[in-house]
Design a protein around this motif. Structure first.
Motif, PDB file in Angstrom:
ATOM      1  N   ASP A 286      -6.940  14.681  -0.500  1.00  0.00           N
ATOM      2  CA  ASP A 286      -7.772  14.178   0.590  1.00  0.00           C
ATOM      3  C   ASP A 286      -9.049  13.524   0.069  1.00  0.00           C
ATOM      4  OD1 ASP A 286      -8.190  14.000   3.535  1.00  0.00           O
ATOM      5  OD2 ASP A 286      -9.999  15.143   3.052  1.00  0.00           O
ATOM      6  N   ASP A 287      -9.504  13.917  -1.128  1.00  0.00           N
ATOM      7  CA  ASP A 287     -10.688  13.300  -1.724  1.00  0.00           C
ATOM      8  C   ASP A 287     -10.357  11.992  -2.428  1.00  0.00           C
ATOM      9  OD1 ASP A 287     -13.151  15.103  -1.484  1.00  0.00           O
ATOM     10  OD2 ASP A 287     -11.587  16.515  -2.041  1.00  0.00           O
ATOM     11  N   LEU A 288      -9.079  11.686  -2.579  1.00  0.00           N
ATOM     12  CA  LEU A 288      -8.672  10.472  -3.271  1.00  0.00           C
ATOM     13  C   LEU A 288      -8.026   9.506  -2.276  1.00  0.00           C
ATOM     14  CD1 LEU A 288      -7.261  12.184  -6.492  1.00  0.00           C
ATOM     15  CD2 LEU A 288      -9.561  11.302  -6.067  1.00  0.00           C
ATOM     16  N   CYS A 289      -6.745   9.661  -2.014  1.00  0.00           N
ATOM     17  CA  CYS A 289      -6.101   8.784  -1.034  1.00  0.00           C
ATOM     18  C   CYS A 289      -6.727   8.929   0.353  1.00  0.00           C
ATOM     19  CB  CYS A 289      -4.605   9.087  -0.967  1.00  0.00           C
ATOM     20  SG  CYS A 289      -3.708   8.688  -2.487  1.00  0.00           S
ATOM     21  N   GLY A 290      -7.113  10.151   0.703  1.00  0.00           N
ATOM     22  CA  GLY A 290      -7.741  10.365   2.003  1.00  0.00           C
ATOM     23  C   GLY A 290      -9.043   9.599   2.143  1.00  0.00           C
ATOM     24  N   ALA A 291      -9.828   9.543   1.064  1.00  0.00           N
ATOM     25  CA  ALA A 291     -11.091   8.794   1.102  1.00  0.00           C
ATOM     26  C   ALA A 291     -10.838   7.303   1.313  1.00  0.00           C
ATOM     27  CB  ALA A 291     -11.872   9.031  -0.186  1.00  0.00           C
ATOM     28  N   VAL A 292      -9.785   6.773   0.686  1.00  0.00           N
ATOM     29  CA  VAL A 292      -9.440   5.360   0.867  1.00  0.00           C
ATOM     30  C   VAL A 292      -9.028   5.095   2.304  1.00  0.00           C
ATOM     31  CG1 VAL A 292      -7.853   3.522   0.184  1.00  0.00           C
ATOM     32  CG2 VAL A 292      -8.788   5.072  -1.542  1.00  0.00           C
ATOM     33  N   VAL A 293      -8.190   5.965   2.852  1.00  0.00           N
ATOM     34  CA  VAL A 293      -7.741   5.802   4.236  1.00  0.00           C
ATOM     35  C   VAL A 293      -8.931   5.816   5.196  1.00  0.00           C
ATOM     36  CG1 VAL A 293      -6.413   6.885   6.092  1.00  0.00           C
ATOM     37  CG2 VAL A 293      -5.442   6.735   3.779  1.00  0.00           C
ATOM     38  N   ARG A 294      -9.861   6.737   4.989  1.00  0.00           N
ATOM     39  CA  ARG A 294     -11.031   6.822   5.877  1.00  0.00           C
ATOM     40  C   ARG A 294     -11.922   5.588   5.754  1.00  0.00           C
ATOM     41  NH1 ARG A 294     -10.498  12.201   4.201  1.00  0.00           N
ATOM     42  NH2 ARG A 294     -12.000  11.980   2.483  1.00  0.00           N
ATOM     43  N   LEU A 295     -12.153   5.135   4.526  1.00  0.00           N
ATOM     44  CA  LEU A 295     -12.994   3.956   4.336  1.00  0.00           C
ATOM     45  C   LEU A 295     -12.347   2.735   4.977  1.00  0.00           C
ATOM     46  CD1 LEU A 295     -15.628   3.006   2.843  1.00  0.00           C
ATOM     47  CD2 LEU A 295     -14.111   2.202   1.019  1.00  0.00           C
ATOM     48  N   ALA A 296     -11.046   2.587   4.796  1.00  0.00           N
ATOM     49  CA  ALA A 296     -10.339   1.457   5.392  1.00  0.00           C
ATOM     50  C   ALA A 296     -10.454   1.483   6.922  1.00  0.00           C
ATOM     51  CB  ALA A 296      -8.875   1.474   4.957  1.00  0.00           C
ATOM     52  N   LYS A 297     -10.255   2.641   7.515  1.00  0.00           N
ATOM     53  CA  LYS A 297     -10.329   2.765   8.973  1.00  0.00           C
ATOM     54  C   LYS A 297     -11.731   2.455   9.478  1.00  0.00           C
ATOM     55  CE  LYS A 297      -9.260   5.988  12.741  1.00  0.00           C
ATOM     56  NZ  LYS A 297      -8.774   7.355  13.070  1.00  0.00           N
ATOM     57  N   GLN A 298     -12.744   2.919   8.755  1.00  0.00           N
ATOM     58  CA  GLN A 298     -14.126   2.685   9.170  1.00  0.00           C
ATOM     59  C   GLN A 298     -14.496   1.209   9.173  1.00  0.00           C
ATOM     60  OE1 GLN A 298     -16.377   5.025   6.395  1.00  0.00           O
ATOM     61  NE2 GLN A 298     -15.656   6.981   7.233  1.00  0.00           N
ATOM     62  N   HIS A 299     -13.817   0.419   8.353  1.00  0.00           N
ATOM     63  CA  HIS A 299     -14.208  -0.981   8.193  1.00  0.00           C
ATOM     64  C   HIS A 299     -13.100  -1.965   8.580  1.00  0.00           C
ATOM     65  CE1 HIS A 299     -18.061   0.027   6.323  1.00  0.00           C
ATOM     66  NE2 HIS A 299     -17.416   1.026   5.763  1.00  0.00           N
ATOM     67  N   GLY A 300     -12.193  -1.499   9.422  1.00  0.00           N
ATOM     68  CA  GLY A 300     -11.234  -2.388  10.052  1.00  0.00           C
ATOM     69  C   GLY A 300     -10.119  -2.895   9.171  1.00  0.00           C
ATOM     70  N   THR A 301      -9.809  -2.175   8.108  1.00  0.00           N
ATOM     71  CA  THR A 301      -8.660  -2.542   7.293  1.00  0.00           C
ATOM     72  C   THR A 301      -7.655  -1.382   7.312  1.00  0.00           C
ATOM     73  OG1 THR A 301      -9.541  -1.656   5.205  1.00  0.00           O
ATOM     74  CG2 THR A 301     -10.162  -3.908   5.795  1.00  0.00           C
ATOM     75  N   ALA A 302      -6.561  -1.561   6.591  1.00  0.00           N
ATOM     76  CA  ALA A 302      -5.529  -0.520   6.578  1.00  0.00           C
ATOM     77  C   ALA A 302      -5.196  -0.131   5.144  1.00  0.00           C
ATOM     78  CB  ALA A 302      -4.266  -1.016   7.285  1.00  0.00           C
ATOM     79  N   ALA A 303      -4.716   1.092   4.983  1.00  0.00           N
ATOM     80  CA  ALA A 303      -4.304   1.596   3.667  1.00  0.00           C
ATOM     81  C   ALA A 303      -3.028   2.406   3.830  1.00  0.00           C
ATOM     82  CB  ALA A 303      -5.418   2.437   3.056  1.00  0.00           C
ATOM     83  N   PRO A 304      -1.922   1.747   4.240  1.00  0.00           N
ATOM     84  CA  PRO A 304      -0.689   2.496   4.547  1.00  0.00           C
ATOM     85  C   PRO A 304      -0.065   3.191   3.354  1.00  0.00           C
ATOM     86  CG  PRO A 304      -0.290   0.119   4.574  1.00  0.00           C
ATOM     87  CD  PRO A 304      -1.771   0.301   4.497  1.00  0.00           C
ATOM     88  N   ASN A 306      -1.650   4.450   0.690  1.00  0.00           N
ATOM     89  CA  ASN A 306      -2.457   5.644   0.467  1.00  0.00           C
ATOM     90  C   ASN A 306      -2.162   6.708   1.513  1.00  0.00           C
ATOM     91  OD1 ASN A 306      -4.853   5.487  -1.714  1.00  0.00           O
ATOM     92  ND2 ASN A 306      -4.396   3.415  -0.974  1.00  0.00           N
ATOM     93  N   ALA A 307      -1.987   6.287   2.773  1.00  0.00           N
ATOM     94  CA  ALA A 307      -1.700   7.243   3.843  1.00  0.00           C
ATOM     95  C   ALA A 307      -0.357   7.925   3.616  1.00  0.00           C
ATOM     96  CB  ALA A 307      -1.719   6.533   5.197  1.00  0.00           C
ATOM     97  N   LYS A 308       0.647   7.159   3.184  1.00  0.00           N
ATOM     98  CA  LYS A 308       1.965   7.740   2.946  1.00  0.00           C
ATOM     99  C   LYS A 308       1.938   8.700   1.753  1.00  0.00           C
ATOM    100  CE  LYS A 308       4.740   3.937   4.856  1.00  0.00           C
ATOM    101  NZ  LYS A 308       5.712   2.863   4.528  1.00  0.00           N
ATOM    102  N   LEU A 309       1.240   8.314   0.687  1.00  0.00           N
ATOM    103  CA  LEU A 309       1.195   9.199  -0.477  1.00  0.00           C
ATOM    104  C   LEU A 309       0.414  10.468  -0.167  1.00  0.00           C
ATOM    105  CD1 LEU A 309       2.388   9.087  -3.292  1.00  0.00           C
ATOM    106  CD2 LEU A 309       0.178   8.336  -4.140  1.00  0.00           C
ATOM    107  N   LEU A 310      -0.605  10.342   0.646  1.00  0.00           N
ATOM    108  CA  LEU A 310      -1.350  11.514   1.109  1.00  0.00           C
ATOM    109  C   LEU A 310      -0.406  12.514   1.772  1.00  0.00           C
ATOM    110  CD1 LEU A 310      -4.059  12.999   1.933  1.00  0.00           C
ATOM    111  CD2 LEU A 310      -4.094  11.503   3.917  1.00  0.00           C
ATOM    112  N   LYS A 311       0.444  12.025   2.656  1.00  0.00           N
ATOM    113  CA  LYS A 311       1.387  12.907   3.350  1.00  0.00           C
ATOM    114  C   LYS A 311       2.438  13.463   2.387  1.00  0.00           C
ATOM    115  CE  LYS A 311       0.879  10.809   7.929  1.00  0.00           C
ATOM    116  NZ  LYS A 311       1.561  10.078   9.045  1.00  0.00           N
ATOM    117  N   MET A 312       2.864  12.659   1.430  1.00  0.00           N
ATOM    118  CA  MET A 312       3.874  13.115   0.479  1.00  0.00           C
ATOM    119  C   MET A 312       3.356  14.274  -0.362  1.00  0.00           C
ATOM    120  SD  MET A 312       5.428   9.433  -0.757  1.00  0.00           S
ATOM    121  CE  MET A 312       6.281  10.103  -2.166  1.00  0.00           C
ATOM    122  N   VAL A 313       2.128  14.167  -0.823  1.00  0.00           N
ATOM    123  CA  VAL A 313       1.562  15.239  -1.637  1.00  0.00           C
ATOM    124  C   VAL A 313       1.343  16.486  -0.787  1.00  0.00           C
ATOM    125  CG1 VAL A 313      -0.460  15.962  -2.953  1.00  0.00           C
ATOM    126  CG2 VAL A 313       0.520  13.698  -3.328  1.00  0.00           C
TER     127      VAL A 313
END
Length: 334
Positions: A286-304, A306-313
């Motif tokens: 969550d501190d790695l891929c999760g941080a990317v997902v949160r930053l992307a969401k906050q600034h109107g981009t996507a990180a699919p 990273n989101a998928k790997l977050l769930k896989m781990v």
């Protein structure tokens, strides 16, 4: 100066052992099983450049909680716990130390300084970055398996801390913009989940283009999110951040030539996330891929990816291995 290492795992024991071997006053705060082994046998420390030392137990002090630690001798706390344990550890440090005490975060991720300040606002919190991989080969033996030098932000004690660390064989640089450094390091740490799921040593994993393509996709999403947020990541690896995905996508024979410095890795090196998965512990995903997902969401981009790997781990079962091609397929990469 008295260095109090909170979180006596691989990084904490390596830094603490190097400082103690150089004559610094060091206390270790950690799990009773690890501390008991070190108290009985001392702490062996080595690195890929040929350094080796045995630190006798009587050169160290031990405590299983921050409340029990000796706080004499100009203490500086080196916080080395995983990101998920930061808030609790910071609250314990805050309860034990008076206003102005210095805590240096030697942790992965970009959110830990904020967490420490939220839990203990009276402390002086300094961001830090550890560039290298350390293998805890046994509870009383640590080995640095990759290269790099420590970095910390400015504070009243940073120059003295850097001097002590440098004298102990831990080169450290004081830099003004630690946010850029931490995001630059996060780009590299995005390989941690790839390595963990591959179940391979780091060097072997990086020599497989299938895995590198996954890492390149994770980094591309992170760079896009940073651009949207106005963050310029610092150069932490041998190559500039924006070249990393291109280098990773090279064919194996070209990658081996271009990335020779990147591949200066001890054969024993694996990511700490691999060790966490094997032992069924909470990971830093969550501190790695999760941080990317949160930053992307906050600034109107996507990180699919990273989101998928977050769930896989998060759903991973210890011992399950994903081949590079399978991982690419699961993440929808061509």
């Amino acid at each position: 100066m008295h260095f109090i290492v909170v979180g006596a795992g691989a990084i904490g024991c390596y830094v603490g052992a190097r400082l103690a071997a150089a004559g610094q006053h060091v206390s270790l705060v950690g799990r009773p099983a690890i501390l008991g082994e070190i108290a009985a046998n001392g702490l062996r420390v080595s690195d890929m450049d040929g350094f080796g030392a045995h630190v006798p137990a009587d050169r160290l002090r031990f405590a299983v909680s921050v409340a029990d630690v000796d706080r004499s001798g100009a203490p500086v706390v080196l916080l080395c716990v995983k990101g998920g344990a930061t808030a609790q550890a910071a609250a314990e440090i805050g309860a034990a130390f008076t206003a102005g005490a210095t805590v240096i975060s030697l942790q992965n991720g970009v959110d830990n300084v904020q967490r420490i300040r939220g839990a203990a606002p009276h402390l002086e919190v300094v961001a830090g970055m550890v560039p290298y991989n350390v293998v805890l080969t046994s509870p009383a033996k640590v080995h640095r398996a990759t290269t790099g030098h420590l970095q910390i932000g400015p504070s009243a004690v940073s120059a003295e801390v850097a001097t002590c660390c440098g004298a102990a064989g831990l080169p450290m640089e004081v830099v003004p913009d630690m946010q850029a450094v931490q995001w630059g390091k996060l780009l590299l740490n995005l390989n941690n989940p790839v390595n963990a799921l591959s179940d391979l040593p780091l060097r072997e994993e990086l020599m497989d283009r299938h895995y590198r393509v996954v890492l390149a996709a994770l980094q591309t999403e992170a760079l896009r999110a940073m651009d949207a947020a106005g963050i310029a990541p610092a150069k932490v690896a041998s190559a500039p951040p924006r070249l990393l995905p291109k280098i990773l996508r090279l064919p194996d024979f070209l990658f081996k030539v271009v990335a020779s410095r990147m591949l200066r890795i001890d054969p024993s090196a694996r990511s700490s996330m691999w060790d966490d998965l094997q032992k069924g512990r909470t990971t830093e995903i969550d501190d790695l891929c999760g941080a990317v997902v949160r930053l992307a969401k906050q600034h109107g981009t996507a990180a699919p990816v990273n989101a998928k790997l977050l769930k896989m781990v998060q759903a991973h079962r210890a011992g399950e291995r994903l081949g590079g091609g399978a991982m690419r397929g699961l993440l929808g990469l061509s």
